[in-house]
Design a protein around this motif. Structure first.
Motif, PDB file in Angstrom:
ATOM      1  N   TYR A 163       0.835  -1.205   0.000  1.00 24.89           N
ATOM      2  CA  TYR A 163       0.000   0.000   0.000  1.00 24.89           C
ATOM      3  C   TYR A 163       0.863   1.245   0.000  1.00 24.89           C
ATOM      4  O   TYR A 163       1.935   1.274   0.601  1.00 24.89           O
ATOM      5  N   ASP A 164       0.339   2.307  -0.627  1.00 23.30           N
ATOM      6  CA  ASP A 164       1.062   3.573  -0.669  1.00 23.30           C
ATOM      7  C   ASP A 164       1.010   4.293   0.670  1.00 23.30           C
ATOM      8  O   ASP A 164       1.996   4.807   1.150  1.00 23.30           O
ATOM      9  N   GLY A 165      -0.175   4.319   1.279  1.00 26.29           N
ATOM     10  CA  GLY A 165      -0.338   5.119   2.494  1.00 26.29           C
ATOM     11  C   GLY A 165       0.143   4.403   3.747  1.00 26.29           C
ATOM     12  O   GLY A 165       0.593   3.256   3.703  1.00 26.29           O
ATOM     13  N   LEU A 166       0.046   5.154   4.864  1.00 27.08           N
ATOM     14  CA  LEU A 166       0.407   4.569   6.161  1.00 27.08           C
ATOM     15  C   LEU A 166      -0.730   3.685   6.674  1.00 27.08           C
ATOM     16  O   LEU A 166      -1.910   4.001   6.473  1.00 27.08           O
ATOM     17  N   LEU A 167      -0.358   2.617   7.338  1.00 23.17           N
ATOM     18  CA  LEU A 167      -1.350   1.774   8.004  1.00 23.17           C
ATOM     19  C   LEU A 167      -1.338   2.086   9.494  1.00 23.17           C
ATOM     20  O   LEU A 167      -0.292   2.434  10.062  1.00 23.17           O
ATOM     21  N   GLN A 168      -2.502   1.970  10.106  1.00 23.36           N
ATOM     22  CA  GLN A 168      -2.602   2.137  11.556  1.00 23.36           C
ATOM     23  C   GLN A 168      -3.099   0.837  12.161  1.00 23.36           C
ATOM     24  O   GLN A 168      -4.033   0.226  11.632  1.00 23.36           O
ATOM     25  N   ARG A 169      -2.446   0.438  13.247  1.00 27.36           N
ATOM     26  CA  ARG A 169      -2.921  -0.757  13.960  1.00 27.36           C
ATOM     27  C   ARG A 169      -3.451  -0.329  15.326  1.00 27.36           C
ATOM     28  O   ARG A 169      -2.749   0.317  16.101  1.00 27.36           O
ATOM     29  N   TYR A 170      -4.693  -0.691  15.574  1.00 28.63           N
ATOM     30  CA  TYR A 170      -5.345  -0.369  16.849  1.00 28.63           C
ATOM     31  C   TYR A 170      -5.519  -1.639  17.665  1.00 28.63           C
ATOM     32  O   TYR A 170      -5.794  -2.711  17.108  1.00 28.63           O
ATOM     33  N   ALA A 171      -5.385  -1.491  18.971  1.00 30.86           N
ATOM     34  CA  ALA A 171      -5.662  -2.608  19.882  1.00 30.86           C
ATOM     35  C   ALA A 171      -6.952  -2.283  20.645  1.00 30.86           C
ATOM     36  O   ALA A 171      -7.141  -1.162  21.126  1.00 30.86           O
ATOM     37  N   ILE A 172      -7.821  -3.267  20.728  1.00 26.49           N
ATOM     38  CA  ILE A 172      -9.059  -3.103  21.494  1.00 26.49           C
ATOM     39  C   ILE A 172      -9.121  -4.208  22.549  1.00 26.49           C
ATOM     40  O   ILE A 172      -9.229  -5.386  22.211  1.00 26.49           O
ATOM     41  N   PRO A 173      -9.019  -3.820  23.826  1.00 24.59           N
ATOM     42  CA  PRO A 173      -9.125  -4.835  24.878  1.00 24.59           C
ATOM     43  C   PRO A 173     -10.587  -5.250  25.051  1.00 24.59           C
ATOM     44  O   PRO A 173     -11.452  -4.392  25.204  1.00 24.59           O
ATOM     45  N   ILE A 174     -10.846  -6.528  24.987  1.00 22.65           N
ATOM     46  CA  ILE A 174     -12.228  -7.001  25.080  1.00 22.65           C
ATOM     47  C   ILE A 174     -12.738  -6.929  26.527  1.00 22.65           C
ATOM     48  O   ILE A 174     -13.857  -6.519  26.773  1.00 22.65           O
TER      49      ILE A 174
END
Ligand SMILES: CC(C)(COP(=O)(O)OP(=O)(O)OC[C@H]1O[C@@H](n2cnc3c(N)ncnc32)[C@H](O)[C@@H]1OP(=O)(O)O)[C@@H](O)C(=O)NCCC(=O)NCCS
Length: 179
Positions: A163-174
């Motif tokens: 991918y050209d753009g930046l990726l963001q990784r989010y964490a969601i605590p259940i």
């Protein structure tokens, strides 16, 4: 503040064939999220059986892991689709994440995605998962807002050759989510 009418998360079933076909028609040439929307659906019962198999880890495509597809239904129509991966590989930690989701174009902009992710997270909890990683392109503001509204905390930003753009990784605590 959006008012979201009754939205139910269901397992894929043949009864929704017509609605599924109109959903795909609405998407037109847009990229389909989650990836299961790319599957062949001419033989609709075969698609439903295949999705069920994926959930059980049966006949997975190369590189895939067990994953469960959900349809969010409103007034007899599929308005959103999510896919929950039961675990991740190193590659899926970079590209894919645990949950992919998308909303029917005509149903966008009124809180449907927030509800779709919320109910999918509840299902993840039922599977015993304690933390969910969700990945989106940084430029996809709507997606980030949906993830943040569901308790997502930005964990990292990075780029990949695909991918050209930046990726963001989010964490969601259940376990910290409200019931
Ligand atoms: C991203 C997507 C799922 C959002 O669906 P939606 O039902 O319209 O989202 P919601 O109505 O729940 O709105 C979520 C937030 O995004 C904002 N938003 C919606 N469309 C937007 C747009 N085009 N640009 C910027 N923000 C937008 C809303 O205002 C809302 O923000 P708020 O909390 O400040 O009110 C939908 O646009 C979609 O299916 N996109 C294509 C697939 C995709 O990108 N999936 C995510 C992959 S990680």
């Amino acid at each position: 503040m959006h008012v979201v009418p009754m939205l139910s998360l269901i397992a894929p079933t043949v009864e929704y064939e017509e609605s599924y076909r109109s959903y795909i028609d609405e998407l037109g040439s847009a990229e389909r999220y989650p990836f299961t929307l790319d599957l062949e659906f001419d033989d609709f019962p075969a698609l439903v059986a295949r999705l069920s198999n994926f959930s059980l880890g049966i006949e997975l495509p190369d590189g895939a892991v067990p994953n469960t597809t959900f349809w969010l239904v409103e007034d007899g129509e599929i308005v959103g689709v999510s896919s929950l991966r039961h675990h991740l590989t190193d590659r899926l930690r970079l590209l894919g994440g645990h949950i992919g989701f998308g909303v029917r174009p005509s149903a966008q902009g009124r809180g449907v995605a927030k509800e779709l992710l919320k109910q999918t997270l509840t299902q993840a909890g039922h599977l015993g998962m304690s933390e969910i990683l969700v990945i989106c392109l940084k430029e996809n503001t709507a997606s980030s807002r949906v993830i943040e509204a569901n308790g997502g905390k930005l964990e990292s930003e990075y780029s990949v050759p695909e991918y050209d753009g930046l990726l963001q990784r989010y964490a969601i605590p259940i376990n910290k989510m409200a019931p």
